[in-house]
Design an enzyme around this catalytic site. Structure first.
Site, PDB file in Angstrom:
ATOM      1  N   CYS A 144       5.404   9.017  42.174  1.00  0.00           N
ATOM      2  CA  CYS A 144       5.698   7.897  43.076  1.00  0.00           C
ATOM      3  C   CYS A 144       5.742   6.528  42.403  1.00  0.00           C
ATOM      4  O   CYS A 144       6.159   5.557  43.020  1.00  0.00           O
ATOM      5  CB  CYS A 144       4.688   7.867  44.218  1.00  0.00           C
ATOM      6  SG  CYS A 144       3.023   7.341  43.713  1.00  0.00           S
ATOM      7  N   CYS A 204      -3.428  11.052  43.184  1.00  0.00           N
ATOM      8  CA  CYS A 204      -2.863   9.724  43.420  1.00  0.00           C
ATOM      9  C   CYS A 204      -3.087   9.347  44.885  1.00  0.00           C
ATOM     10  O   CYS A 204      -2.743  10.111  45.786  1.00  0.00           O
ATOM     11  CB  CYS A 204      -1.373   9.744  43.091  1.00  0.00           C
ATOM     12  SG  CYS A 204      -0.514   8.193  43.468  1.00  0.00           S
ATOM     13  N   ASP A 222     -18.729   7.335  23.966  1.00  0.00           N
ATOM     14  CA  ASP A 222     -19.098   5.928  23.813  1.00  0.00           C
ATOM     15  C   ASP A 222     -18.070   5.059  24.546  1.00  0.00           C
ATOM     16  O   ASP A 222     -17.229   4.411  23.935  1.00  0.00           O
ATOM     17  CB  ASP A 222     -19.172   5.561  22.321  1.00  0.00           C
ATOM     18  CG  ASP A 222     -19.668   4.149  22.100  1.00  0.00           C
ATOM     19  OD1 ASP A 222     -20.336   3.601  23.000  1.00  0.00           O
ATOM     20  OD2 ASP A 222     -19.386   3.598  21.016  1.00  0.00           O
ATOM     21  N   HIS A 274      -8.660  15.773  36.400  1.00  0.00           N
ATOM     22  CA  HIS A 274     -10.058  15.822  36.833  1.00  0.00           C
ATOM     23  C   HIS A 274     -10.850  14.719  36.147  1.00  0.00           C
ATOM     24  O   HIS A 274     -10.443  14.219  35.098  1.00  0.00           O
ATOM     25  CB  HIS A 274     -10.671  17.183  36.488  1.00  0.00           C
ATOM     26  CG  HIS A 274     -10.064  18.305  37.270  1.00  0.00           C
ATOM     27  ND1 HIS A 274      -8.921  18.966  36.852  1.00  0.00           N
ATOM     28  CD2 HIS A 274     -10.427  18.864  38.444  1.00  0.00           C
ATOM     29  CE1 HIS A 274      -8.614  19.894  37.746  1.00  0.00           C
ATOM     30  NE2 HIS A 274      -9.510  19.858  38.710  1.00  0.00           N
ATOM     31  N   CYS A 301       1.899   6.929  38.204  1.00  0.00           N
ATOM     32  CA  CYS A 301       2.118   8.278  38.720  1.00  0.00           C
ATOM     33  C   CYS A 301       3.584   8.638  38.540  1.00  0.00           C
ATOM     34  O   CYS A 301       4.464   7.886  38.955  1.00  0.00           O
ATOM     35  CB  CYS A 301       1.726   8.330  40.200  1.00  0.00           C
ATOM     36  SG  CYS A 301       2.065   9.912  40.990  1.00  0.00           S
ATOM     37  N   CYS A 335      -9.844  16.315  23.684  1.00  0.00           N
ATOM     38  CA  CYS A 335      -9.884  17.420  24.651  1.00  0.00           C
ATOM     39  C   CYS A 335      -8.525  18.081  24.847  1.00  0.00           C
ATOM     40  O   CYS A 335      -8.438  19.135  25.453  1.00  0.00           O
ATOM     41  CB  CYS A 335     -10.435  16.942  25.989  1.00  0.00           C
ATOM     42  SG  CYS A 335      -9.318  15.883  26.931  1.00  0.00           S
ATOM     43  N   CYS A 394       0.561   9.049  46.841  1.00  0.00           N
ATOM     44  CA  CYS A 394       1.401  10.199  47.194  1.00  0.00           C
ATOM     45  C   CYS A 394       0.644  11.523  47.225  1.00  0.00           C
ATOM     46  O   CYS A 394       1.226  12.560  47.496  1.00  0.00           O
ATOM     47  CB  CYS A 394       2.595  10.308  46.251  1.00  0.00           C
ATOM     48  SG  CYS A 394       2.188  10.797  44.558  1.00  0.00           S
ATOM     49  N   ARG A 416     -14.863  10.519  31.971  1.00  0.00           N
ATOM     50  CA  ARG A 416     -13.632  10.920  31.292  1.00  0.00           C
ATOM     51  C   ARG A 416     -12.645  11.394  32.348  1.00  0.00           C
ATOM     52  O   ARG A 416     -12.803  12.448  32.925  1.00  0.00           O
ATOM     53  CB  ARG A 416     -13.875  12.027  30.270  1.00  0.00           C
ATOM     54  CG  ARG A 416     -12.581  12.515  29.595  1.00  0.00           C
ATOM     55  CD  ARG A 416     -12.850  13.494  28.470  1.00  0.00           C
ATOM     56  NE  ARG A 416     -13.572  14.680  28.892  1.00  0.00           N
ATOM     57  CZ  ARG A 416     -12.994  15.842  29.248  1.00  0.00           C
ATOM     58  NH1 ARG A 416     -11.697  15.985  29.220  1.00  0.00           N
ATOM     59  NH2 ARG A 416     -13.756  16.873  29.625  1.00  0.00           N
ATOM     60  N   CYS A 462      -9.581  13.016  32.774  1.00  0.00           N
ATOM     61  CA  CYS A 462      -8.762  13.923  31.980  1.00  0.00           C
ATOM     62  C   CYS A 462      -7.480  14.172  32.773  1.00  0.00           C
ATOM     63  O   CYS A 462      -7.488  14.871  33.795  1.00  0.00           O
ATOM     64  CB  CYS A 462      -9.550  15.212  31.746  1.00  0.00           C
ATOM     65  SG  CYS A 462      -8.713  16.404  30.707  1.00  0.00           S
ATOM     66  N   HIS A 473      -1.484  15.687  42.333  1.00  0.00           N
ATOM     67  CA  HIS A 473      -2.559  16.055  41.408  1.00  0.00           C
ATOM     68  C   HIS A 473      -2.341  15.355  40.065  1.00  0.00           C
ATOM     69  O   HIS A 473      -1.243  15.370  39.513  1.00  0.00           O
ATOM     70  CB  HIS A 473      -2.553  17.569  41.208  1.00  0.00           C
ATOM     71  CG  HIS A 473      -3.515  18.047  40.174  1.00  0.00           C
ATOM     72  ND1 HIS A 473      -4.869  18.136  40.399  1.00  0.00           N
ATOM     73  CD2 HIS A 473      -3.313  18.473  38.903  1.00  0.00           C
ATOM     74  CE1 HIS A 473      -5.467  18.599  39.309  1.00  0.00           C
ATOM     75  NE2 HIS A 473      -4.544  18.807  38.390  1.00  0.00           N
TER      76      HIS A 473
END
Length: 134
Positions: A51, A97, A114, A106, A48, A66, A100, A120, A122, A103
């Site tokens: 933190c 996280c 596979d 998602h 992160c 993506c 802390c 996933r 993301c 964000h």
């Protein structure tokens, strides 16, 4: 050890760049295909950016095309918190996280990649810091 949940909004603004603050503390999203880790194949641990908590390993990263770094599993289940995000007229699962509450991005299931988990994660590059292994 710092209790990151006690850091004030003003303190976060001092610790993070405006772009980092927008994504990490205001649940923003960086534009696709611009993050420093989107296409990297460097081996290491992703932590992160706010933190330093370890979140993902490079061997869990995959190319999903993506526009953001994608992982099929977090480093440890307790390193992230999943919560419902109903913003932008849709329902998604937000990843924050656990250390802390910043964000990260998602998680999406059942997209047909596979991978061992069919998940996933993301993640915004700006939410991460890569520590390469030798």
């Amino acid at each position: 050890m710092t209790d990151f949940t006690l850091i004030s909004d003003d303190q976060w603004r001092q610790r993070l760049s405006p772009q980092e603050y927008h994504v990490l503390r205001q649940a923003g999203t960086e534009p696709p295909n611009v993050g420093e880790y989107t296409n990297t194949t460097t081996e290491g641990i992703y932590s992160c950016r706010a933190c330093g908590a370890e979140l993902f390993r490079s061997d869990q990263k995959f190319d999903s095309h993506c526009g953001w770094p994608s992982f099929f599993s977090p480093l440890a289940g307790e390193s992230i918190i999943e919560r419902t995000d109903s913003s932008h007229g849709m329902t998604r699962t937000e990843i924050i996280c656990a250390n802390c509450e910043s964000h990260l991005g998602h998680v999406f299931a059942g997209e047909g990649y596979d991978t061992p988990t069919d998940l996933r994660y993301c993640i915004n590059s700006i939410s991460l810091k890569l520590s390469p292994t030798e």
